[in-house]
Enzyme design. Sequence first.
Site, PDB file in Angstrom:
ATOM      1  N   ASP A  68     -29.122  -9.459  72.335  1.00  0.00           N
ATOM      2  CA  ASP A  68     -30.248 -10.379  72.151  1.00  0.00           C
ATOM      3  C   ASP A  68     -31.464  -9.687  71.546  1.00  0.00           C
ATOM      4  O   ASP A  68     -32.594 -10.149  71.694  1.00  0.00           O
ATOM      5  CB  ASP A  68     -30.629 -11.029  73.488  1.00  0.00           C
ATOM      6  CG  ASP A  68     -31.045 -10.009  74.542  1.00  0.00           C
ATOM      7  OD1 ASP A  68     -30.820  -8.801  74.316  1.00  0.00           O
ATOM      8  OD2 ASP A  68     -31.576 -10.420  75.588  1.00  0.00           O
ATOM      9  N   HIS A 283     -29.361  10.482  49.417  1.00  0.00           N
ATOM     10  CA  HIS A 283     -29.949   9.585  50.406  1.00  0.00           C
ATOM     11  C   HIS A 283     -29.534  10.009  51.810  1.00  0.00           C
ATOM     12  O   HIS A 283     -29.053   9.216  52.611  1.00  0.00           O
ATOM     13  CB  HIS A 283     -29.549   8.130  50.138  1.00  0.00           C
ATOM     14  CG  HIS A 283     -30.294   7.515  49.003  1.00  0.00           C
ATOM     15  ND1 HIS A 283     -30.078   6.223  48.577  1.00  0.00           N
ATOM     16  CD2 HIS A 283     -31.267   8.001  48.198  1.00  0.00           C
ATOM     17  CE1 HIS A 283     -30.871   5.957  47.552  1.00  0.00           C
ATOM     18  NE2 HIS A 283     -31.599   7.021  47.308  1.00  0.00           N
ATOM     19  N   ASP A 300     -38.157  13.073  51.264  1.00  0.00           N
ATOM     20  CA  ASP A 300     -38.388  11.861  50.468  1.00  0.00           C
ATOM     21  C   ASP A 300     -38.801  10.786  51.456  1.00  0.00           C
ATOM     22  O   ASP A 300     -37.967  10.123  52.074  1.00  0.00           O
ATOM     23  CB  ASP A 300     -37.108  11.484  49.721  1.00  0.00           C
ATOM     24  CG  ASP A 300     -37.310  10.325  48.751  1.00  0.00           C
ATOM     25  OD1 ASP A 300     -38.310   9.602  48.889  1.00  0.00           O
ATOM     26  OD2 ASP A 300     -36.455  10.143  47.861  1.00  0.00           O
ATOM     27  N   ASP A 311     -43.555   5.950  47.298  1.00  0.00           N
ATOM     28  CA  ASP A 311     -42.264   6.644  47.241  1.00  0.00           C
ATOM     29  C   ASP A 311     -42.532   8.059  46.745  1.00  0.00           C
ATOM     30  O   ASP A 311     -42.687   8.272  45.541  1.00  0.00           O
ATOM     31  CB  ASP A 311     -41.297   5.901  46.314  1.00  0.00           C
ATOM     32  CG  ASP A 311     -39.874   6.435  46.404  1.00  0.00           C
ATOM     33  OD1 ASP A 311     -39.631   7.368  47.192  1.00  0.00           O
ATOM     34  OD2 ASP A 311     -39.004   5.922  45.678  1.00  0.00           O
ATOM     35  N   HIS A 383     -28.870  10.780  39.046  1.00  0.00           N
ATOM     36  CA  HIS A 383     -29.615   9.531  39.193  1.00  0.00           C
ATOM     37  C   HIS A 383     -30.653   9.381  38.093  1.00  0.00           C
ATOM     38  O   HIS A 383     -30.953  10.319  37.345  1.00  0.00           O
ATOM     39  CB  HIS A 383     -30.292   9.479  40.571  1.00  0.00           C
ATOM     40  CG  HIS A 383     -31.288  10.583  40.818  1.00  0.00           C
ATOM     41  ND1 HIS A 383     -32.565  10.595  40.300  1.00  0.00           N
ATOM     42  CD2 HIS A 383     -31.174  11.720  41.556  1.00  0.00           C
ATOM     43  CE1 HIS A 383     -33.199  11.667  40.697  1.00  0.00           C
ATOM     44  NE2 HIS A 383     -32.391  12.380  41.455  1.00  0.00           N
ATOM     45  N   HIS A 387     -37.962   4.274  38.745  1.00  0.00           N
ATOM     46  CA  HIS A 387     -37.744   2.877  39.126  1.00  0.00           C
ATOM     47  C   HIS A 387     -39.107   2.249  39.353  1.00  0.00           C
ATOM     48  O   HIS A 387     -40.106   2.935  39.628  1.00  0.00           O
ATOM     49  CB  HIS A 387     -36.860   2.751  40.366  1.00  0.00           C
ATOM     50  CG  HIS A 387     -37.356   3.493  41.585  1.00  0.00           C
ATOM     51  ND1 HIS A 387     -38.386   3.039  42.373  1.00  0.00           N
ATOM     52  CD2 HIS A 387     -36.965   4.668  42.133  1.00  0.00           C
ATOM     53  CE1 HIS A 387     -38.602   3.882  43.351  1.00  0.00           C
ATOM     54  NE2 HIS A 387     -37.765   4.891  43.232  1.00  0.00           N
ATOM     55  N   HIS A 394     -37.546  -0.184  45.269  1.00  0.00           N
ATOM     56  CA  HIS A 394     -36.930  -0.343  43.957  1.00  0.00           C
ATOM     57  C   HIS A 394     -37.298  -1.746  43.489  1.00  0.00           C
ATOM     58  O   HIS A 394     -36.525  -2.701  43.655  1.00  0.00           O
ATOM     59  CB  HIS A 394     -35.415  -0.150  44.019  1.00  0.00           C
ATOM     60  CG  HIS A 394     -35.014   1.263  44.323  1.00  0.00           C
ATOM     61  ND1 HIS A 394     -33.745   1.617  44.711  1.00  0.00           N
ATOM     62  CD2 HIS A 394     -35.717   2.416  44.299  1.00  0.00           C
ATOM     63  CE1 HIS A 394     -33.688   2.923  44.917  1.00  0.00           C
ATOM     64  NE2 HIS A 394     -34.878   3.425  44.685  1.00  0.00           N
ATOM     65  N   GLU A 410     -39.146  10.979  39.101  1.00  0.00           N
ATOM     66  CA  GLU A 410     -38.510  11.773  40.163  1.00  0.00           C
ATOM     67  C   GLU A 410     -37.233  12.484  39.688  1.00  0.00           C
ATOM     68  O   GLU A 410     -36.144  12.173  40.174  1.00  0.00           O
ATOM     69  CB  GLU A 410     -38.184  10.883  41.352  1.00  0.00           C
ATOM     70  CG  GLU A 410     -37.402   9.606  41.019  1.00  0.00           C
ATOM     71  CD  GLU A 410     -36.947   8.858  42.266  1.00  0.00           C
ATOM     72  OE1 GLU A 410     -36.462   9.515  43.202  1.00  0.00           O
ATOM     73  OE2 GLU A 410     -37.076   7.637  42.288  1.00  0.00           O
ATOM     74  N   TYR A 414     -29.368  19.046  42.117  1.00  0.00           N
ATOM     75  CA  TYR A 414     -28.694  19.174  43.409  1.00  0.00           C
ATOM     76  C   TYR A 414     -27.406  19.974  43.188  1.00  0.00           C
ATOM     77  O   TYR A 414     -26.527  19.529  42.457  1.00  0.00           O
ATOM     78  CB  TYR A 414     -28.368  17.807  43.988  1.00  0.00           C
ATOM     79  CG  TYR A 414     -29.523  16.836  43.837  1.00  0.00           C
ATOM     80  CD1 TYR A 414     -30.513  16.738  44.805  1.00  0.00           C
ATOM     81  CD2 TYR A 414     -29.643  16.046  42.684  1.00  0.00           C
ATOM     82  CE1 TYR A 414     -31.583  15.876  44.644  1.00  0.00           C
ATOM     83  CE2 TYR A 414     -30.700  15.170  42.528  1.00  0.00           C
ATOM     84  CZ  TYR A 414     -31.676  15.097  43.498  1.00  0.00           C
ATOM     85  OH  TYR A 414     -32.729  14.240  43.339  1.00  0.00           O
ATOM     86  N   ARG A 431     -35.987  17.853  44.477  1.00  0.00           N
ATOM     87  CA  ARG A 431     -36.487  16.638  43.845  1.00  0.00           C
ATOM     88  C   ARG A 431     -38.004  16.623  44.017  1.00  0.00           C
ATOM     89  O   ARG A 431     -38.522  16.949  45.090  1.00  0.00           O
ATOM     90  CB  ARG A 431     -35.876  15.388  44.485  1.00  0.00           C
ATOM     91  CG  ARG A 431     -36.361  14.081  43.853  1.00  0.00           C
ATOM     92  CD  ARG A 431     -35.446  12.900  44.160  1.00  0.00           C
ATOM     93  NE  ARG A 431     -35.412  12.483  45.546  1.00  0.00           N
ATOM     94  CZ  ARG A 431     -34.350  12.611  46.342  1.00  0.00           C
ATOM     95  NH1 ARG A 431     -33.224  13.165  45.876  1.00  0.00           N
ATOM     96  NH2 ARG A 431     -34.381  12.209  47.597  1.00  0.00           N
ATOM     97  N   GLU A 433     -41.124  13.936  43.301  1.00  0.00           N
ATOM     98  CA  GLU A 433     -41.313  12.528  42.965  1.00  0.00           C
ATOM     99  C   GLU A 433     -42.771  12.128  43.160  1.00  0.00           C
ATOM    100  O   GLU A 433     -43.366  12.392  44.201  1.00  0.00           O
ATOM    101  CB  GLU A 433     -40.430  11.653  43.854  1.00  0.00           C
ATOM    102  CG  GLU A 433     -40.582  10.163  43.608  1.00  0.00           C
ATOM    103  CD  GLU A 433     -39.645   9.352  44.477  1.00  0.00           C
ATOM    104  OE1 GLU A 433     -39.406   8.173  44.158  1.00  0.00           O
ATOM    105  OE2 GLU A 433     -39.148   9.891  45.501  1.00  0.00           O
TER     106      GLU A 433
END
Length: 468
Positions: A68, A283, A300, A311, A383, A387, A394, A410, A414, A431, A433
């Site tokens: 619930d 991710h 990130d 972001d 990638h 974006h 996004h 960004e 890797y 990375r 960004e």
Amino acid sequence: MLRKLLPALCLTLLLAPVGLLAQQKSDYPDDYLSPEFHAGRRAAVKEKMPANSVGVFFAAQVRNRNNDVSYLYSQNKNFYYLTGLNEPNSLLLLFKTPVTILGKTGTEFLFVQPRNPQQEMWTGKILGVEGVTARYKFENVFVHNQFNFSTVDFSKYDSVLTTLYSENILSRYYGRGGMDPLSRMAQAVDSALTTYKKPIAARTTQTIFSTLRGIKQPEEIALIEKATLMSVEGHNEVIRAVKPGMTEYQAQAIMEYFFKKNGSEYPGYPSINGSGENSCVLHYETNLKLMKDGDLLLSDCAAEYHGYTADVTRTVPVNGKFTNEQRVIYELVLEAQDSGFAACKPGNSFRAPHMAAASVIARGLMKLGIISTESEARAYFPHGTSHHLGLDVHDVGPNVLSEGVVLTVEPGIYIPPNSKCDKKWWSIGVRIEDDILITKDGYRNLSAGAPRTVKEVEKMAKEKSLFP
């Protein structure tokens, strides 16, 4: 480690400056988007709607977490953009030309859930017709069970606009067993559409919202800037605080503390804090690993504020000092990002920053001997560079950069363990960004307050943290 953090955390909470929202005297701070803003967005949508059309926009459904207990409610972004209302069980109808419904004539009709004292005792106040009318200055507001939607004569309309996202699209809406109020409304409208054989103009809807939501209004830019400043504050403190022996989730806790302290309702997306080999997982959201001396930490993470998200990503050495190999990869990513920034100009293709950054990374990886042909760079930079950013992390937006567009830049590299290159490069994931606003003459970096260069990162890492 957590026990050692608690005294400093308590002291910080006591001494911390009042958050952005807490400074406001009203329960609803004056930096929320105004009713006039949302009315202007509805007018803009109606102007772009085809002749003889109706826009049908459902609020997001409440989603069950377990038994619930529901997930924290998150409104459908198109519905929020047009109304500002953050309640479920609601429906907005926009008509191109005036119609009469329940004795009221107009082009905008909002159907909302009724007041329910029993429910409100558990989950908080429901605005109801009077509350929605007063706060959002909406003229035609009805309780959703006041009207039989199947009586709308859709045969008069040549096309039907719907919400953009599949989980909320008219006639494709699925509630809990189909018995909640929103599902019943959707079924009634769906039945009418089937009867009159009316199409769902999803492509038209996408074009309209990409155009409108993609070009941010000044009020939206102000909210994105606030979300970005909260995010930068969190990133900077993580750079100061991170040490070998901490866990990834402790870095996440420090980061998100600054979001909440400043009034962020949610993180803009699940926080990514990956160290060592986890920095190579794009991710990665588990955030459980013990960080070790010699690891990089890729964070990130960003705040959402009044519906708009930042972001931001920074990659830092856990011990405060880049190794030679880490520095080389980091500076290659930084060069690629600078190249992407240079392509952020009005009139350029949305893909221009990516093409610029990808070229730099491909050439750089070849020079280092990590790849032998430029086409192999995709294995280490899988990638896109950019974006759109706004109501969604996004976001929707145009294919050409213009003043008012907000996007990320960004690039990343890797190199997971067992990659087809020298072992010295393994477990290096980088990375960087930033959030970029396209201006009349170029761009502005909204997240420039977080250090980017090797020298700047290592210098901040030596500063005293609030979280010893």
